[in-house]
Enzyme design. Sequence first.
Site, mmCIF file in Angstrom:
data_model
loop_
_atom_site.group_PDB
_atom_site.id
_atom_site.type_symbol
_atom_site.label_atom_id
_atom_site.label_comp_id
_atom_site.label_asym_id
_atom_site.label_seq_id
_atom_site.Cartn_x
_atom_site.Cartn_y
_atom_site.Cartn_z
ATOM 1 N N TRP A 153 12.154 -0.232 1.477
ATOM 2 C CA TRP A 153 13.245 -0.831 -0.308
ATOM 3 C C TRP A 153 11.189 -1.394 -0.650
ATOM 4 O O TRP A 153 11.792 -2.237 0.116
ATOM 5 C CB TRP A 153 13.937 -1.704 -0.437
ATOM 6 C CG TRP A 153 13.787 -1.219 -1.780
ATOM 7 C CD1 TRP A 153 14.492 -0.531 -2.840
ATOM 8 C CD2 TRP A 153 14.749 -2.692 -2.108
ATOM 9 N NE1 TRP A 153 14.750 -1.718 -3.557
ATOM 10 C CE2 TRP A 153 15.400 -2.757 -3.120
ATOM 11 C CE3 TRP A 153 15.136 -4.422 -0.928
ATOM 12 C CZ2 TRP A 153 15.248 -3.974 -3.987
ATOM 13 C CZ3 TRP A 153 15.672 -5.615 -2.030
ATOM 14 C CH2 TRP A 153 16.234 -5.084 -2.972
ATOM 15 N N ASP A 234 20.251 -5.198 6.736
ATOM 16 C CA ASP A 234 20.469 -4.826 4.937
ATOM 17 C C ASP A 234 21.588 -4.190 4.588
ATOM 18 O O ASP A 234 20.733 -2.816 5.261
ATOM 19 C CB ASP A 234 18.595 -4.584 4.507
ATOM 20 C CG ASP A 234 18.860 -4.783 2.771
ATOM 21 O OD1 ASP A 234 20.120 -4.691 2.399
ATOM 22 O OD2 ASP A 234 17.996 -3.982 2.053
ATOM 23 N N LYS A 270 26.601 -0.723 -4.581
ATOM 24 C CA LYS A 270 26.948 0.431 -4.464
ATOM 25 C C LYS A 270 28.153 0.932 -3.900
ATOM 26 O O LYS A 270 28.480 1.514 -5.270
ATOM 27 C CB LYS A 270 25.691 1.245 -3.191
ATOM 28 C CG LYS A 270 24.183 0.854 -3.429
ATOM 29 C CD LYS A 270 23.789 1.011 -4.405
ATOM 30 C CE LYS A 270 22.709 0.457 -4.664
ATOM 31 N NZ LYS A 270 20.933 0.711 -4.938
HETATM 32 N N1 PGU Z 1 17.989 -3.840 0.178
HETATM 33 C C1 PGU Z 1 18.278 -2.400 -0.304
HETATM 34 C C2 PGU Z 1 17.723 -0.995 1.112
HETATM 35 C C3 PGU Z 1 18.159 -1.232 -1.500
HETATM 36 O O1 PGU Z 1 18.433 -0.158 -1.371
HETATM 37 C C4 PGU Z 1 19.045 -2.233 -2.726
HETATM 38 C C5 PGU Z 1 18.742 -1.261 -4.019
HETATM 39 C C6 PGU Z 1 18.643 -3.311 -2.137
HETATM 40 C C7 PGU Z 1 18.767 -4.139 -1.143
HETATM 41 C C8 PGU Z 1 19.149 -4.917 -3.677
HETATM 42 O O2 PGU Z 1 20.793 -4.186 -4.256
HETATM 43 P P1 PGU Z 1 21.060 -5.379 -5.206
HETATM 44 O O3 PGU Z 1 22.146 -4.620 -6.190
HETATM 45 O O4 PGU Z 1 20.630 -6.544 -5.141
HETATM 46 O O5 PGU Z 1 22.859 -5.266 -4.273
HETATM 47 N N2 PGU Z 1 17.517 -0.535 -4.351
HETATM 48 C C9 PGU Z 1 18.042 0.262 -5.527
HETATM 49 C C10 PGU Z 1 18.424 -0.127 -6.908
HETATM 50 C C11 PGU Z 1 17.012 -0.166 -8.393
HETATM 51 C C12 PGU Z 1 16.641 -1.485 -6.915
HETATM 52 O O6 PGU Z 1 15.072 -1.414 -6.598
HETATM 53 O O7 PGU Z 1 17.545 -2.999 -6.980
HETATM 54 C C13 PGU Z 1 16.949 1.401 -5.354
HETATM 55 O O8 PGU Z 1 17.065 2.144 -6.299
HETATM 56 O O9 PGU Z 1 16.491 1.047 -4.048
#
Ligand code: PGU
Length: 424
Positions: A153, A234, A270
């Site tokens: 990510w 995570d 999510k």
């Molecule tokens: N860890 C991972 C692996 C993730 O994919 C995401 C969110 C988070 C943590 C953080 O999520 P929180 O909203 O802080 O609980 N990834 C999504 C959402 C958009 C972003 O980049 O924040 C994504 O599209 O990759």
Amino acid sequence: MASTIPDEMLGPAPTSGSHGPSVFADVVQAPEDPILGVTVAYNKDPSPVKVNLGVGAYRTEEGKPLVLNVVRRAEQMLVNDGSRVKEYLPITGLADFNKLSAKLIFGVDSPAIQEKRVTTVQCLSGTGSLRVGAEFLARHYHQRTIYIPLPTWGNHPKVFALAGLFVKTYRYYDPATRGLNFQGLLEDLSAAPSGAIVLLHACAHNPTGVDPTFEQWEQIRQLMRSKTLLPFFDSAYQGFASGNLDADAQSVRLFVEDGGELLAAQSYAKNMGLYGERVGALSIVCKTADVATKVESQLKLVIRPMYSSPPIHGASIVATILKDREMYHEWTIELKAMADRIISMRHQLFEALRAKGTPGDWTHIIKQIGMFTFTGLNTEQVAFMTKEYHIYMTSDGRISMAGLSSKTIPHLADAIHEAITCVN
Ligand code: PGU
């Protein structure tokens, strides 16, 4: 207007006044975020056929954001409860929420919880939990290098570097097989310095959708424990990978069962659809209850100057659902329905490409799991699809399957087909 402040307190008269250059004139324009910036670009596009497959946010078949029924019900209960007040939460957040969150990820019968070796603090969703954990490690852990998977990510390296950790990568994905580079992963973790921190995606790896098998997790565990590498899980997608909350926590539980220590960041963005409520938790599993108590006291010192205490609303929704057997059950059904719709999108997209005879092996679309498909499309092909088809996705070729519907799949299949056959 006459000033009530004595002249001697006002300092020298301004020389340039409001017409002079800005004191911030040298600030350079920053680029948009690679993931959230996709939505910014999408919002600006007037095309009626545009599709946003950038951000990992669940959408219904009608392309609309979804508030779970059980969440609406919990909110109604909270609103109707006149005894509820808006006092500050403690620095560590809502106590019930923390206990229930630990049980959700480690299991209801987890010995680590019973032995009080786990400290859990409510944080600002997954991101905030990762950041608080990283800040704690930077202050109190002897080894400040963290290994993150390649790719991962996009926000991970920034979160950890700004917390004061040194970020290195370990091999994870093999573009040739579109699967796990297990050999590379084992080699890189074997070569890591003893004690190094290792970030692991608990399930539904973002962006690749490729997870280790249970047997591979066991091998990773043995290697990491033999080298005293510290796991930092995570868990942003518990329930989204398989549709089953326990199955998606297997990797984490495997590491807790051996009695060793670890960190886990949980997000309810999510799996409960609470994206904007920013509700999550950081748990640190320690060797003894005494250590856990001290660790918690230090987590408070990390949180207090950062944002003092977390918000109450989202955590109250989660606690209401998790502590009520019937509401919990309703949640698992709604969660499974979201996971199933994503899986069905995978099959429909795969079939659409097969029907068109699009060159290449597209079985990875149905093999990968979680919210995303890592398509293998390159930056130029992605740019082409955005320009010609108004399909918005991250430039690494990741698409959020949850943003698709039966109606938009033919359009996406047309775009992929043309990108593959015309753009290299
Ligand atoms: N860890 C991972 C692996 C993730 O994919 C995401 C969110 C988070 C943590 C953080 O999520 P929180 O909203 O802080 O609980 N990834 C999504 C959402 C958009 C972003 O980049 O924040 C994504 O599209 O990759």
